[in-house]
Design a protein around this motif. Structure first.
Motif, short mmCIF file in Angstrom:
data_model
loop_
_atom_site.label_atom_id
_atom_site.label_comp_id
_atom_site.label_asym_id
_atom_site.label_seq_id
_atom_site.Cartn_x
_atom_site.Cartn_y
_atom_site.Cartn_z
N TYR A 254 -135.07 -4.10 88.50
CA TYR A 254 -134.54 -4.78 89.67
C TYR A 254 -133.30 -5.63 89.37
CZ TYR A 254 -138.44 -3.36 92.67
OH TYR A 254 -139.34 -2.63 93.42
N LEU B 243 -130.35 -3.22 89.04
CA LEU B 243 -130.01 -2.58 90.32
C LEU B 243 -129.41 -3.57 91.30
CD1 LEU B 243 -133.21 -0.34 90.79
CD2 LEU B 243 -130.96 0.36 89.94
N LYS B 244 -129.91 -4.79 91.29
CA LYS B 244 -129.39 -5.82 92.19
C LYS B 244 -127.92 -6.09 91.92
CE LYS B 244 -130.48 -10.45 93.93
NZ LYS B 244 -129.11 -10.99 93.90
N PHE C 160 -125.68 -2.60 92.60
CA PHE C 160 -125.51 -2.16 93.99
C PHE C 160 -125.34 -3.33 94.96
CE2 PHE C 160 -127.77 1.31 91.87
CZ PHE C 160 -127.01 2.41 92.26
N LEU D 106 -127.34 -5.78 95.86
CA LEU D 106 -128.48 -5.85 96.77
C LEU D 106 -128.90 -7.30 96.97
CD1 LEU D 106 -130.67 -2.96 95.24
CD2 LEU D 106 -128.94 -2.81 97.05
N GLN E 39 -133.46 -6.34 100.37
CA GLN E 39 -133.35 -4.93 100.01
C GLN E 39 -134.22 -4.60 98.79
OE1 GLN E 39 -128.99 -5.13 99.80
NE2 GLN E 39 -128.91 -3.46 101.30
N ILE E 40 -134.30 -5.54 97.85
CA ILE E 40 -135.21 -5.36 96.71
C ILE E 40 -136.64 -5.26 97.21
CG2 ILE E 40 -136.19 -6.48 94.68
CD1 ILE E 40 -133.50 -5.34 94.07
N ILE F 169 -137.43 -1.83 98.58
CA ILE F 169 -137.72 -0.85 97.52
C ILE F 169 -139.17 -0.96 97.08
CG2 ILE F 169 -137.19 -0.16 95.15
CD1 ILE F 169 -134.33 -1.09 95.59
N GLY G 7 -126.35 5.30 95.66
CA GLY G 7 -126.42 4.28 96.71
C GLY G 7 -127.84 3.88 97.01
N TYR G 8 -127.96 2.96 97.94
CA TYR G 8 -129.25 2.35 98.24
C TYR G 8 -130.24 3.34 98.83
CZ TYR G 8 -132.62 -1.00 100.13
OH TYR G 8 -133.77 -1.69 100.42
N LEU H 86 -131.91 5.28 96.18
CA LEU H 86 -132.86 4.44 95.46
C LEU H 86 -134.20 4.41 96.18
CD1 LEU H 86 -130.76 1.30 94.37
CD2 LEU H 86 -131.60 3.15 92.91
N LEU H 87 -134.17 4.30 97.51
CA LEU H 87 -135.41 4.29 98.29
C LEU H 87 -136.14 5.63 98.15
CD1 LEU H 87 -134.30 2.49 101.59
CD2 LEU H 87 -135.65 1.55 99.70
#
Length: 421
Positions: free
Chosen positions: A60, A63-64, A67, A69, A73-74, A77, A124-125, A128-129
């Motif tokens: 995390y 990624l934060k 991207f 985030l 948004q974290i 996920i 992109g986000y 990731l999801l």
């Protein structure tokens, strides 16, 4: 909870007598020795599965930053990952109770591999999801069916089999953050793909387990259920629903407290005692090591003295230690982590085997329901305790959680189960 139990087919052989005789032995399982090679394969694959899924939250911070985030948004996920991993497990377990799928274990690991590759390449986000969803789905498929195969391979030593299976997951969860720290964080997002080798290893191991499972189904199919030994042992839906509710409450206590340690112990030690990050991580591994040992011991002890005494001791037994933890110095804090982890971890093998004996013929549903609930409670607990720490301080987390083991008093409502010969 009672209505949920009935609608899910959880009405099992529980009578209103103090001791209920149940038959939960898969055809041909009792009287044979445990299939240790199969149990070892399940434990290793559980290690690999939980290693892969623990990589995601460990990433995390990376990624934060990469991207841009925000915490919302974290959180999404986490919601996608844990939602697929926890909510789908009972569905998968219920389906495989009716139609066993010997190679679904390898298929679940293949989905986790796909999620891992997608995570390493995500531009992109949204991707990731999707990666989080695939990893969660792989875990949802793995746990219920692996728990069923562990019982089938137990040779009558069901607690021991569940302990061997579950300790692999404990070790994998502990290794995930270390792998992220030493491999992924220094080398970046793309290096996540290297862990595809672990997933491929898991697929190979689980394919071999699937062949054994398929051969076992062909020669000694698992009975969906067995009739009670006499008319007085007829099932009681109300009693079954209440018993399942009590077991879930005990799991809530266990995993909520475990979340307080796994997610916030390092922050607590740094804030209260001023230790370094490295020292705090070492102290956390003291707890994780004791936790793994407790998981390994809990099942065999339950085989010897019975599930209910182990459930009593494992939940309520840590109360003196959790009450003392917020009020002692650093050395005693670390010392108390050992009995807390050791005793607390012994609960899950005993609870799971107790539920399997309560609901014979629903092995997959039991595994999916209890593993899924445990996984979900751990995530919810971490989120709620984080909010508590933000508003009241990290020390209040342990002052409040110290009383969670009192939920263990509900074990008094558990009927004593006597497996039928």
């Amino acid at each position: 909870m009672e209505k949920v139990a009935e609608s899910a087919g959880l009405a099992g052989p529980v009578a209103d007598e103090p001791a209920v005789r149940v038959s939960a032995v898969p055809s041909g399982a009792a009287g044979e020795g445990p299939a240790m090679a199969v149990l070892a394969g399940l434990s290793v694959s559980h290690l690999l599965n939980d290693l892969l899924q623990s990589l995601l939250p460990a990433l995390y911070p990376l990624l934060k930053a990469q991207f841009a985030l925000d915490f919302g948004q974290i959180g999404l996920i986490t919601f996608v990952f844990q939602g697929t991993a926890s909510l789908l497990q009972p569905v998968v377990g219920s389906y495989t109770d009716r139609r066993p799928q010997p190679f679904s274990l390898a298929s679940g690991m293949a989905l986790s591999l796909a999620g891992l590759i997608l995570l390493s390449l995500a531009p992109g986000y949204g991707v990731l999801l999707a990666a989080a969803g695939l990893i969660g789905l792989g875990s949802a498929i793995f746990h219920p069916e692996a728990s069923r195969v562990a019982r089938l391979a137990a040779g009558g030593r069901y607690g021991m089999a569940q302990s061997v299976f579950q300790v692999g997951g404990n070790v994998g969860s502990a290794l995930g953050p270390l792998m992220a720290a030493f491999v992924v964080v220094p080398r970046g997002q793309a290096s996540v793909a290297w862990f595809g080798l672990a997933a491929l290893t898991g697929i190979g191991v689980l394919t071999a387990v699937g062949r054994w499972y398929r051969a076992r189904l062909a020669t000694a199919p698992v009975r969906r259920s067995a009739a009670p030994a006499r008319a007085g042992d007829r099932p009681s839906r109300r009693r079954t629903g209440m018993t399942v509710a009590v077991l879930l409450a005990l799991i809530f206590s266990k995993y909520f407290y475990t979340a307080s340690i796994s997610s916030y112990l390092t922050f607590y030690l740094i804030h209260r005692f001023g230790v370094s990050v490295a020292q705090a991580q070492i102290d956390l591994f003291v707890f994780l090591g004791a936790y793994a040992l407790g998981t390994l011991l809990g099942g065999p002890i339950g085989d010897r003295i019975g599930r209910k005494p182990v459930i009593w001791i494992s939940i309520l037994g840590i109360l003196p230690f959790t009450l003392a933890l917020p009020h002692v110095g650093l050395a005693w804090t670390v010392a108390l982590l050992v009995p807390i982890g050791l005793i607390l971890a012994s609960a899950m093998p005993a609870i799971l085997v107790y539920a399997q004996e309560l609901l014979p013929g629903r092995i997959g549903l039991v595994g999916g329901l209890f593993f899924g609930f445990a996984f979900g409670i751990g995530g919810i607990g971490a989120a709620l305790l984080g909010e508590l720490a933000d508003h009241a301080g990290i020390e209040q987390v342990y002052a409040l959680c110290a009383y969670l083991p009192l939920i263990g008093l509900l074990a008094v409502f558990l009927p004593s189960l006597r497996p039928a010969r």
